[in-house]
Design a protein around this motif. Structure first.
Motif, PDB file in Angstrom:
ATOM      1  N   THR A   4      -8.475  14.410  -2.454  1.00  0.00           N
ATOM      2  CA  THR A   4      -8.958  15.542  -2.025  1.00  0.00           C
ATOM      3  C   THR A   4      -8.496  15.697  -0.872  1.00  0.00           C
ATOM      4  O   THR A   4      -8.713  15.206   0.598  1.00  0.00           O
ATOM      5  CB  THR A   4     -10.761  15.824  -2.398  1.00  0.00           C
ATOM      6  N   LYS A 334      -7.298  19.023 -12.581  1.00  0.00           N
ATOM      7  CA  LYS A 334      -7.120  17.968 -11.271  1.00  0.00           C
ATOM      8  C   LYS A 334      -5.965  18.354 -11.177  1.00  0.00           C
ATOM      9  O   LYS A 334      -4.727  18.367 -12.243  1.00  0.00           O
ATOM     10  CB  LYS A 334      -7.006  16.799 -11.768  1.00  0.00           C
ATOM     11  N   ARG A 335      -5.059  18.018 -10.219  1.00  0.00           N
ATOM     12  CA  ARG A 335      -3.481  18.013  -9.921  1.00  0.00           C
ATOM     13  C   ARG A 335      -3.343  16.687  -9.527  1.00  0.00           C
ATOM     14  O   ARG A 335      -3.855  16.151  -9.877  1.00  0.00           O
ATOM     15  CB  ARG A 335      -3.181  18.787  -7.745  1.00  0.00           C
ATOM     16  N   GLY A 337      -3.780  15.231 -12.826  1.00  0.00           N
ATOM     17  CA  GLY A 337      -4.431  14.911 -13.676  1.00  0.00           C
ATOM     18  C   GLY A 337      -3.960  14.985 -15.367  1.00  0.00           C
ATOM     19  O   GLY A 337      -3.657  16.157 -15.502  1.00  0.00           O
ATOM     20  N   ASP A 342      -9.355  14.487 -16.458  1.00  0.00           N
ATOM     21  CA  ASP A 342      -9.591  14.504 -15.581  1.00  0.00           C
ATOM     22  C   ASP A 342      -9.820  15.383 -14.080  1.00  0.00           C
ATOM     23  O   ASP A 342      -9.773  16.605 -14.736  1.00  0.00           O
ATOM     24  CB  ASP A 342      -7.769  13.929 -14.687  1.00  0.00           C
ATOM     25  N   PHE A 343     -10.407  15.764 -12.944  1.00  0.00           N
ATOM     26  CA  PHE A 343     -11.132  16.508 -12.502  1.00  0.00           C
ATOM     27  C   PHE A 343     -11.297  16.029 -11.473  1.00  0.00           C
ATOM     28  O   PHE A 343     -11.989  15.351 -10.511  1.00  0.00           O
ATOM     29  CB  PHE A 343     -12.859  17.226 -13.767  1.00  0.00           C
ATOM     30  N   ASN A 344     -11.592  17.182 -10.663  1.00  0.00           N
ATOM     31  CA  ASN A 344     -11.217  17.351  -8.941  1.00  0.00           C
ATOM     32  C   ASN A 344     -12.468  18.438  -8.817  1.00  0.00           C
ATOM     33  O   ASN A 344     -11.454  20.070  -9.324  1.00  0.00           O
ATOM     34  CB  ASN A 344     -10.136  17.543  -8.644  1.00  0.00           C
ATOM     35  N   ARG A 346     -12.600  20.827  -6.001  1.00  0.00           N
ATOM     36  CA  ARG A 346     -11.534  21.629  -5.346  1.00  0.00           C
ATOM     37  C   ARG A 346     -10.750  22.013  -5.678  1.00  0.00           C
ATOM     38  O   ARG A 346     -10.566  23.291  -5.553  1.00  0.00           O
ATOM     39  CB  ARG A 346     -11.677  20.722  -4.091  1.00  0.00           C
ATOM     40  N   ASP A 347      -9.626  21.281  -6.187  1.00  0.00           N
ATOM     41  CA  ASP A 347      -8.665  22.145  -7.518  1.00  0.00           C
ATOM     42  C   ASP A 347      -8.987  23.251  -7.995  1.00  0.00           C
ATOM     43  O   ASP A 347      -8.144  23.996  -8.501  1.00  0.00           O
ATOM     44  CB  ASP A 347      -7.965  20.398  -8.125  1.00  0.00           C
TER      45      ASP A 347
END
Length: 463
Positions: A4, A334-335, A337, A342-344, A346-347
């Motif tokens: 991140t 998710k970039r 991902g 898959d998870f982020n 901020r993304d």
């Protein structure tokens, strides 16, 4: 995986964020002396280059190769965040060498794809890299698709695509015995190749010519260099400092960024415009079971929907004998991902708040829902494939690999369909050239793109 990114301070021309960087074995160049290659054990002293390229995918490596062959007197380095090259978009695609039929006449996509395909075939022949020119059929299965197919054929002729023919049902059956269709465009110039192998060959050419590649170099800052500890004038000669999270630093005169899924963040990092924003779309592939491989001989594509840059689910025979089916196109949370969950955070927040994604959703809600539904239920994907090859059943396919496409999106929710290159202003910005949007067919076009980048670098930086 890229970590991140988080903001740590800065202003226009000197913005600073934690960012993932690049791939390379560092070459330290002493003043007036030969370059020193540093392998696994890196020197703690600062390496200096005339040009640093951020990104070790196929576009970054092709550009590095072209630049060093064109300017052998310059010291050039590539930085890539991963421990190996070409792991993401370059290494996670269907491997098709596109002919250039799809793209708007006179667009960069059209020009670079037609030129790039010829260059890729020439390069593979020179380096003896395996490929197969297996051709492609773009097949209309419904009557209402025929006008779009005919318009696509005319577009291909305008773009100068070699060998195009419109064929009827009988010829479709001769080329693809198990494929049904009313009419098709025969594209004999389309092929398949392993683009990761091509990219690694570019990297070898670059290193053989004296270029440096630094692996596992996670960029923390890009900023104006301070005076070197020895009080030399290196800070003036190489005014840009690229710093890693491990305390390493490379200095340079100019920067070229080919950062793919992170092109918007690195542009903002250098004080340049963060727009267009990158929105990641995951493409899931299915695999045809080996015993059913006889159903597909070459590439089989649908007639594309002109509203979207995605070409639709298609059949692609690979060099290893497998057959890939797909991909779909769904939002990735998710970039980089590659799995559905898959998870982020901020993304996702940037997709919602900073890009025009919500406007895109409002305009194309039904399309997005259909793609998500196909991603969740194997039978729905197979139902779409059966429009072309009715013999395929759910028991004939397996879930396969996935890739993530870096799709540029403007604030109004419009997909940016062509290549975008820009720079900036300020102490850093006017020394940077960004490759902001390099969507498919960027791999096919990579050598042609690299020539354009090399010309732009020479003109912009007055090399």
């Amino acid at each position: 995986m890229w970590p991140t990114l988080r903001y740590v301070g800065g202003a226009c021309g000197r913005a600073r964020r934690h960012v993932a960087g690049g791939f390379l074995r560092a070459r330290e160049r002493e003043s007036g002396g030969p370059g020193l290659l540093c392998g696994g054990d890196r020197s703690s002293s600062t390496s200096s280059f005339d040009i640093v390229i951020i990104g070790g995918g196929i576009v970054g490596l092709a550009s590095a190769r072209t630049l060093i062959l064109k300017h052998p007197g310059l010291s050039i380095g590539v930085v890539e965040k991963e421990k190996d090259l070409a792991l993401h978009q370059t290494g996670r695609n269907s491997g098709v060498i596109h002919s250039g039929i799809y793209y708007k006449p006179e667009s960069l996509k059209a020009k670079l794809c037609v030129e790039g395909a010829a260059l890729i075939y020439e390069y593979c022949n020179l380096k003896r890299i395996p490929y197969k020119q297996c051709g492609k059929l773009i097949v209309a299965v419904e009557q209402e698709e025929i006008p779009r197919l005919q318009a696509l054929y005319e577009r291909g002729l305008q773009n100068g695509v070699q060998g195009l023919r419109l064929i009827q049902q009988e010829e479709i059956k001769k080329k693809e015995p198990y494929c049904r269709g009313l009419m098709a465009i025969d594209c004999p110039y389309t092929g398949i190749v392993d683009y990761q192998q091509v990219a690694l060959s570019f990297a070898q050419d670059f290193q053989d010519a004296g270029g440096a590649i630094l692996k596992d170099f996670e960029v923390k800052d890009i900023e104006i260099a301070k005076e070197s500890p020895s009080r030399s004038k290196d800070g003036m000669k190489h005014p840009i400092a690229v710093k890693s999270t491990k305390g390493e630093e490379v200095r340079c005169r100019y920067v070229v960024t080919c950062a793919g899924l992170y092109s918007d963040r690195i542009s903002e990092l250098s004080g340049c415009n963060p727009d267009p924003q990158i929105v990641p779309f995951r493409g899931d592939y299915l695999l045809l079971k080996p015993e059913k491989g006889y159903l597909v001989k070459g590439n089989i594509y649908p007639v594309p929907d002109s509203r979207f840059p995605f070409l639709g689910v298609h059949f692609t025979p690979k060099l290893d004998g497998t057959v890939w089916l797909g991909p779909n196109a769904v939002l990735a949370f998710k970039r980089e991902g590659y799995r559905p969950f898959d998870f982020n955070a901020r993304d996702v927040m940037e997709i919602i708040l900073k890009s025009g994604f919500m406007k895109l959703v409002l305009h194309n809600f039904s399309y997005g829902v259909k793609e998500m539904y196909k991603a969740c239920f194997l039978s729905e994907s197979v139902k779409h494939l059966q429009k072309f090859i009715p013999e395929i059943t759910t028991s004939d396919v397996l879930r396969g690999p996935a890739g993530v496409r870096a799709q540029a999106l403007d604030r109004d929710g419009n997909l940016v369909d062509d290549f975008v290159f820009d720079g900036g202003a300020g102490d850093i910005g006017d020394r940077v050239l960004h490759v902001r949007n390099a969507p498919s067919p960027a791999a096919t076009s990579s050598l042609a793109i690299s020539r354009m980048i090399a010309d732009e670098v020479q003109q912009r930086f007055k090399l």
